[in-house]
Scaffold this active site. Structure first.
Site, PDB file in Angstrom:
ATOM      1  N   GLY A 150     -31.529 -17.589 -41.742  1.00 13.42           N
ATOM      2  CA  GLY A 150     -30.899 -16.762 -40.723  1.00 13.42           C
ATOM      3  C   GLY A 150     -31.345 -17.187 -39.336  1.00 13.42           C
ATOM      4  O   GLY A 150     -31.720 -18.344 -39.115  1.00 13.42           O
ATOM      5  N   ARG A 151     -31.321 -16.244 -38.402  1.00 13.75           N
ATOM      6  CA  ARG A 151     -31.673 -16.570 -37.016  1.00 13.75           C
ATOM      7  C   ARG A 151     -33.081 -17.132 -36.905  1.00 13.75           C
ATOM      8  O   ARG A 151     -33.312 -18.140 -36.229  1.00 13.75           O
ATOM      9  CB  ARG A 151     -31.534 -15.313 -36.144  1.00 13.75           C
ATOM     10  N   SER A 171     -31.490 -19.486 -49.984  1.00 17.02           N
ATOM     11  CA  SER A 171     -31.486 -18.031 -50.062  1.00 17.02           C
ATOM     12  C   SER A 171     -30.374 -17.665 -51.022  1.00 17.02           C
ATOM     13  O   SER A 171     -29.557 -18.515 -51.405  1.00 17.02           O
ATOM     14  CB  SER A 171     -31.280 -17.368 -48.694  1.00 17.02           C
ATOM     15  N   THR A 230     -44.566 -15.186 -42.662  1.00 16.92           N
ATOM     16  CA  THR A 230     -44.569 -14.366 -41.445  1.00 16.92           C
ATOM     17  C   THR A 230     -43.505 -13.281 -41.547  1.00 16.92           C
ATOM     18  O   THR A 230     -43.141 -12.681 -40.539  1.00 16.92           O
ATOM     19  CB  THR A 230     -44.310 -15.232 -40.197  1.00 16.92           C
ATOM     20  N   ARG A 232     -42.784 -10.504 -44.672  1.00 19.93           N
ATOM     21  CA  ARG A 232     -43.416  -9.297 -45.186  1.00 19.93           C
ATOM     22  C   ARG A 232     -44.276  -9.667 -46.389  1.00 19.93           C
ATOM     23  O   ARG A 232     -43.870 -10.465 -47.237  1.00 19.93           O
ATOM     24  CB  ARG A 232     -42.376  -8.243 -45.596  1.00 19.93           C
ATOM     25  N   GLU A 260     -51.397  -3.019 -44.471  1.00 25.06           N
ATOM     26  CA  GLU A 260     -51.768  -3.359 -43.089  1.00 25.06           C
ATOM     27  C   GLU A 260     -52.198  -2.100 -42.352  1.00 25.06           C
ATOM     28  O   GLU A 260     -51.551  -1.057 -42.491  1.00 25.06           O
ATOM     29  CB  GLU A 260     -50.588  -4.013 -42.372  1.00 25.06           C
ATOM     30  N   HIS A 279     -50.807 -10.012 -38.453  1.00 25.02           N
ATOM     31  CA  HIS A 279     -49.425  -9.614 -38.185  1.00 25.02           C
ATOM     32  C   HIS A 279     -49.131  -9.606 -36.679  1.00 25.02           C
ATOM     33  O   HIS A 279     -48.797  -8.588 -36.084  1.00 25.02           O
ATOM     34  CB  HIS A 279     -49.102  -8.239 -38.782  1.00 25.02           C
TER      35      HIS A 279
END
Length: 313
Positions: A150-151, A171, A230, A232, A260, A279
């Site tokens: 994606g982006r 994906s 980076t 989840r 977290e 994070h």
């Protein structure tokens, strides 16, 4: 109006927006408040809560314990930790801020480079009187596997191409045509994992992606390959990852975790073959100006009776 700003770990909210422009009492909470009851006690009497991403969960039960809440502002464009239907039923307006993805793509490459060249160990050696400790891995000519084009994933892929890497992607809905638009080759998940020197994750956490990479998938990776997350934490099975790291099968560079903040005694903190960051993919001056600036705009619009950037179920 009373405003609570949650989970401002760097005490940055006041620096990045003009909260004085609001006719309000503003309180900043710099660390997670605690469990449901502690959150309810701390936020009693607050009309507005500004939540930093998904750090605090606002499910139906938590919302029920906050009868004074009228406006919930979430930084970012989506927030899986907020039950939008429950908020709507309780008469709580939920709004979002804008978001830019380049900070996370930049950190992805910081992690890749740090792990490839063993920068944490080399930096520690210099500071403690030592010198060269290891032999790094060059990236030119290696294969970068991008899970999710994606982006964010496509931005990471573009940087990989600039390093002279061969870039492949997978994906669940990726087509060869879509991959080709980015100069990337679409492959199966199995081929990506078994041929990539660096595997980087850029899909959203959902029922389909939770545990996407488990023991079977990690075992497909090349010996010594680098896994970067980076996105989840729960996208990767944590137990399987720890086993692979201790076996020396793969390496990992992680910015996200199942829990977290990461508990002080969490086994990942002592795991070998890792580069760990807390994070901070989105934690930049650019992003915070947008987050907190938009939050102030959202609150002002709500106070004027014309809410903006409203999130609906």
């Amino acid at each position: 109006m009373r405003i609570a700003i949650l989970d401002d770990y760097q005490n940055a909210a006041r620096r990045f927006a003009d909260w004085d422009s609001l006719d309000a009492e503003v309180t900043v909470f710099g660390w997670p408040i605690g469990d449901r009851s502690e959150i309810a006690r701390a936020l009693a009497g607050y009309d507005v809560v500004v939540a930093m991403r998904e750090r605090t969960k606002f499910d139906a039960e938590q919302l029920r314990l906050l009868p004074d809440l009228r406006l919930l502002v979430s930084t970012g464009t989506r927030n899986a930790a907020i039950d939008l239907a429950a908020a709507q039923a309780q008469g709580v307006i939920v709004t979002h801020t804008r978001y830019v993805s380049h900070p996370t793509s930049e950190l992805t490459w910081a992690l890749i480079l740090a792990a490839a060249r063993n920068l944490p160990a080399e930096e520690r050696a210099v500071r403690t009187g030592g010198w060269q400790q290891s032999v790094g891995m060059s990236l030119h000519g290696k294969t970068l596997g991008v899970i999710g084009l994606g982006r964010l994933g496509s931005a990471v892929a573009k940087i990989g191409q600039a390093f002279g890497m061969n870039v492949v992607a997978w994906s669940q809905n990726l087509t060869a045509e879509r991959a080709g638009e980015h100069g990337v080759t679409a492959v199966s998940k199995e081929e990506l994992l078994s041929t990539s020197d660096v595997v980087t994750i850029h899909v959203l956490l959902s029922k389909r992606t939770r545990g996407l990479l488990g023991a079977e998938e990690l075992a497909l990776m090349k010996p010594g390959a680098l896994l970067v997350n980076t996105s989840r934490g729960p996208i990767v099975d944590e137990k399987a990852l720890l086993e692979a790291l201790h076996a020396g099968a793969i390496r990992a560079a992680l910015d996200v975790y199942d829990i977290e903040p990461l508990p002080a005694d969490h086994p990942l903190r002592a795991a070998p073959n890792t580069v760990l960051t807390p994070h901070i993919g989105f934690v930049t001056d650019d992003e915070y100006r947008i987050f907190y600036g938009d939050a102030v705009e959202n609150i002002a619009a709500y106070a004027a009776g014309a809410p903006i950037r409203v999130m609906t179920p």
